[in-house]
Write a protein that holds these residues in place. Structure first.
Motif, PDB file in Angstrom:
ATOM      1  N   GLU A   1       0.981  -1.249  -0.108  1.00 34.00           N
ATOM      2  CA  GLU A   1       0.097   0.010  -0.213  1.00 34.00           C
ATOM      3  C   GLU A   1       1.021   1.312   0.024  1.00 34.00           C
ATOM      4  O   GLU A   1       2.054   1.333   0.682  1.00 34.00           O
ATOM      5  CB  GLU A   1      -0.745   0.120   1.071  1.00 34.00           C
ATOM      6  N   ILE A   2       0.486   2.222  -0.887  1.00 37.56           N
ATOM      7  CA  ILE A   2       1.333   3.386  -0.882  1.00 37.56           C
ATOM      8  C   ILE A   2       0.803   4.297   0.083  1.00 37.56           C
ATOM      9  O   ILE A   2      -0.289   4.664   0.278  1.00 37.56           O
ATOM     10  CB  ILE A   2       1.106   4.075  -2.371  1.00 37.56           C
ATOM     11  N   VAL A   3       1.514   4.702   1.035  1.00 34.59           N
ATOM     12  CA  VAL A   3       1.107   5.639   2.225  1.00 34.59           C
ATOM     13  C   VAL A   3       1.526   7.069   1.686  1.00 34.59           C
ATOM     14  O   VAL A   3       2.819   7.468   1.196  1.00 34.59           O
ATOM     15  CB  VAL A   3       1.944   5.243   3.499  1.00 34.59           C
ATOM     16  N   LEU A   4       0.496   7.922   1.795  1.00 33.76           N
ATOM     17  CA  LEU A   4       0.624   9.489   1.743  1.00 33.76           C
ATOM     18  C   LEU A   4       0.730  10.345   2.938  1.00 33.76           C
ATOM     19  O   LEU A   4       0.114  10.061   3.922  1.00 33.76           O
ATOM     20  CB  LEU A   4      -0.320   9.855   0.893  1.00 33.76           C
ATOM     21  N   THR A   5       1.753  11.045   2.974  1.00 31.60           N
ATOM     22  CA  THR A   5       2.146  11.800   4.417  1.00 31.60           C
ATOM     23  C   THR A   5       1.871  13.183   4.119  1.00 31.60           C
ATOM     24  O   THR A   5       2.676  13.633   3.225  1.00 31.60           O
ATOM     25  CB  THR A   5       3.308  11.526   5.091  1.00 31.60           C
ATOM     26  N   GLN A   6       0.998  13.837   4.614  1.00 32.60           N
ATOM     27  CA  GLN A   6       0.683  15.210   4.400  1.00 32.60           C
ATOM     28  C   GLN A   6       1.132  16.343   5.513  1.00 32.60           C
ATOM     29  O   GLN A   6       1.137  15.930   6.547  1.00 32.60           O
ATOM     30  CB  GLN A   6      -0.827  15.588   3.989  1.00 32.60           C
ATOM     31  N   SER A   7       1.752  17.322   5.145  1.00 30.60           N
ATOM     32  CA  SER A   7       2.204  18.383   6.077  1.00 30.60           C
ATOM     33  C   SER A   7       1.965  19.669   5.370  1.00 30.60           C
ATOM     34  O   SER A   7       1.874  19.904   4.377  1.00 30.60           O
ATOM     35  CB  SER A   7       3.642  18.113   6.231  1.00 30.60           C
ATOM     36  N   PRO A   8       1.635  20.591   6.432  1.00 31.62           N
ATOM     37  CA  PRO A   8       1.689  20.264   7.947  1.00 31.62           C
ATOM     38  C   PRO A   8       0.214  19.868   8.123  1.00 31.62           C
ATOM     39  O   PRO A   8      -0.601  19.729   7.276  1.00 31.62           O
ATOM     40  CB  PRO A   8       1.653  21.708   8.543  1.00 31.62           C
ATOM     41  N   ALA A   9       0.140  19.394   9.497  1.00 34.02           N
ATOM     42  CA  ALA A   9      -1.358  18.977   9.890  1.00 34.02           C
ATOM     43  C   ALA A   9      -2.327  20.095   9.916  1.00 34.02           C
ATOM     44  O   ALA A   9      -3.412  19.874   9.380  1.00 34.02           O
ATOM     45  CB  ALA A   9      -1.161  18.341  11.247  1.00 34.02           C
ATOM     46  N   THR A  10      -1.957  21.134  10.460  1.00 32.61           N
ATOM     47  CA  THR A  10      -2.949  22.364  10.420  1.00 32.61           C
ATOM     48  C   THR A  10      -1.980  23.595   9.846  1.00 32.61           C
ATOM     49  O   THR A  10      -0.745  23.694  10.086  1.00 32.61           O
ATOM     50  CB  THR A  10      -3.192  22.631  11.966  1.00 32.61           C
ATOM     51  N   TRP A  94      -3.713   0.720  -5.931  1.00 33.74           N
ATOM     52  CA  TRP A  94      -5.013   0.681  -4.867  1.00 33.74           C
ATOM     53  C   TRP A  94      -5.006   2.033  -4.327  1.00 33.74           C
ATOM     54  O   TRP A  94      -4.226   2.480  -3.611  1.00 33.74           O
ATOM     55  CB  TRP A  94      -5.025  -0.429  -4.132  1.00 33.74           C
ATOM     56  N   PRO A  95      -6.276   2.958  -4.486  1.00 38.35           N
ATOM     57  CA  PRO A  95      -6.265   4.350  -4.038  1.00 38.35           C
ATOM     58  C   PRO A  95      -6.129   4.653  -2.761  1.00 38.35           C
ATOM     59  O   PRO A  95      -6.742   3.726  -1.851  1.00 38.35           O
ATOM     60  CB  PRO A  95      -7.690   4.709  -4.452  1.00 38.35           C
ATOM     61  N   THR A  96      -5.205   5.387  -2.138  1.00 37.52           N
ATOM     62  CA  THR A  96      -4.935   5.981  -0.743  1.00 37.52           C
ATOM     63  C   THR A  96      -5.172   7.319  -0.739  1.00 37.52           C
ATOM     64  O   THR A  96      -4.735   7.921  -1.542  1.00 37.52           O
ATOM     65  CB  THR A  96      -3.619   5.089  -0.174  1.00 37.52           C
TER      66      THR A  96
ATOM     67  N   GLY B  44      -9.283   7.803   8.840  1.00 41.93           N
ATOM     68  CA  GLY B  44      -9.350   8.597   7.961  1.00 41.93           C
ATOM     69  C   GLY B  44     -10.342   8.145   6.627  1.00 41.93           C
ATOM     70  O   GLY B  44     -11.361   7.048   6.739  1.00 41.93           O
ATOM     71  N   LEU B  45      -9.965   8.413   5.356  1.00 40.24           N
ATOM     72  CA  LEU B  45     -10.507   8.088   4.174  1.00 40.24           C
ATOM     73  C   LEU B  45     -10.104   6.791   3.791  1.00 40.24           C
ATOM     74  O   LEU B  45      -8.990   6.667   3.499  1.00 40.24           O
ATOM     75  CB  LEU B  45     -10.657   9.007   3.176  1.00 40.24           C
ATOM     76  N   GLU B  46     -11.014   5.811   3.363  1.00 38.84           N
ATOM     77  CA  GLU B  46     -10.376   4.522   2.931  1.00 38.84           C
ATOM     78  C   GLU B  46     -11.346   4.153   1.796  1.00 38.84           C
ATOM     79  O   GLU B  46     -12.401   4.141   1.722  1.00 38.84           O
ATOM     80  CB  GLU B  46     -10.614   3.489   4.123  1.00 38.84           C
ATOM     81  N   TRP B  47     -10.593   3.870   0.541  1.00 35.95           N
ATOM     82  CA  TRP B  47     -11.043   3.367  -0.634  1.00 35.95           C
ATOM     83  C   TRP B  47     -11.587   1.820  -0.396  1.00 35.95           C
ATOM     84  O   TRP B  47     -10.545   1.018  -0.044  1.00 35.95           O
ATOM     85  CB  TRP B  47     -10.348   3.543  -1.580  1.00 35.95           C
ATOM     86  N   ILE B  48     -12.854   1.758  -0.393  1.00 32.07           N
ATOM     87  CA  ILE B  48     -13.408   0.234  -0.207  1.00 32.07           C
ATOM     88  C   ILE B  48     -13.458  -0.720  -1.640  1.00 32.07           C
ATOM     89  O   ILE B  48     -13.024  -1.770  -1.676  1.00 32.07           O
ATOM     90  CB  ILE B  48     -14.820   0.201   0.180  1.00 32.07           C
ATOM     91  N   SER B  49     -13.942  -0.436  -2.551  1.00 33.99           N
ATOM     92  CA  SER B  49     -14.204  -1.083  -3.849  1.00 33.99           C
ATOM     93  C   SER B  49     -14.432  -0.181  -4.914  1.00 33.99           C
ATOM     94  O   SER B  49     -14.789   1.083  -5.017  1.00 33.99           O
ATOM     95  CB  SER B  49     -15.584  -1.891  -3.457  1.00 33.99           C
ATOM     96  N   ILE B  50     -14.273  -0.834  -6.102  1.00 31.95           N
ATOM     97  CA  ILE B  50     -14.381  -0.110  -7.530  1.00 31.95           C
ATOM     98  C   ILE B  50     -14.952  -1.140  -8.354  1.00 31.95           C
ATOM     99  O   ILE B  50     -14.588  -2.474  -8.429  1.00 31.95           O
ATOM    100  CB  ILE B  50     -12.947   0.196  -8.187  1.00 31.95           C
ATOM    101  N   MET B  51     -15.914  -0.753  -9.144  1.00 31.30           N
ATOM    102  CA  MET B  51     -16.470  -1.571 -10.333  1.00 31.30           C
ATOM    103  C   MET B  51     -16.157  -0.862 -11.535  1.00 31.30           C
ATOM    104  O   MET B  51     -16.443   0.409 -11.824  1.00 31.30           O
ATOM    105  CB  MET B  51     -18.153  -1.875 -10.382  1.00 31.30           C
TER     106      MET B  51
END
Lengths: 106, 117
Positions: A1-10, A94-96, B44-51
């Motif tokens: 899984e590709i991990v995306l790290t954003q900065s800053p938090a606020t 896979w989208p993250t 947070g946001l989690e992608w579950i499924s795609i068709m």
């Protein structure tokens, strides 16, 4: 899984200020990175896709840049309606999503 | 104008099942990429499924087996069925659609699913 790290938090800024948000990926995502805005109680809204393309209806003050693993969303002059949480999202695998950057009024 | 309208959320006991619906207008379900995404304060946001338009379906590796995405072309509606619900499935569930894979151009308003005894 590709991990995306954003900065800053606020990010605390005044209207009219310039916002620079960063997103770093754990491996290259090529050009397939987008940015979303979310306000309380609302769904995310697509702002930028494929690194630098504004989605339909998105004002020109929003711009995206970057490549490989490092990406930036810039809001050139903050409007009151721009305050909220911003998420980056990659679509090369896979989208993250990143964990978000909250842009709040200073 | 594209509109996606979800329904079907609510309070479910652990172990139960649930179907969420997403009715589309201004967007043709059979010829676009349809997705389900969930959001929790913790993960947070989690992608579950795609068709895909061709009917191929894909799921997040960690969720494979309990979630099923489907569509009804005649109703221009798509669905997410969840089995064996757990407390950590508690989330706001969003449907999303796009003309390309792995992107959310259009989103529903979200529905809250609470799994609790």
């Amino acid at each position: 899984e590709i991990v995306l790290t954003q900065s800053p938090a606020t990010l605390s800024l005044s209207p009219g200020g310039r916002a620079t948000l960063s997103c770093r990926a754990s491996q290259s995502v090529s050009c397939c990175l987008g940015w979303y805005q979310q306000k309380p109680g609302q769904a995310p809204r697509l702002l930028i896709y494929d690194t630098a393309n504004r989605a339909t209806g998105i004002p020109a003050r929003f711009s995206g840049s970057g490549s490989g693993t490092d990406f930036t969303l810039t809001i050139s002059s903050l409007e009151p309606e721009d305050f909220g949480v911003y998420y980056c999202q990659q679509g090369i695998h896979w989208p993250t999503f990143g964990q978000g950057t909250k842009v709040e009024i200073k | 104008e594209v509109q996606l309208a979800e329904s079907g959320g609510g309070l479910i006991h652990p172990g139960g099942s649930l179907s969420l619906s997403c009715a589309a207008s201004g967007f043709t379900v059979r010829s676009n990429y349809i997705n389900w995404v969930r959001q929790t304060p913790g993960k947070g946001l989690e992608w579950i499924s795609i068709m895909y338009p061709n009917g191929d379906t894909y799921y997040a590796a960690s969720l494979r087996g309990r979630f099923t995405i489907s569509r009804d072309q005649s109703q221009n509606t798509f669905y997410l069925h969840i089995n064996s619900l757990r407390t950590d499935d508690t989330a706001v569930y969003y449907c999303a659609g796009a003309g390309v894979p792995n992107r959310g151009d259009y989103w529903g308003q979200g529905v809250l699913v609470t799994v609790s005894s």
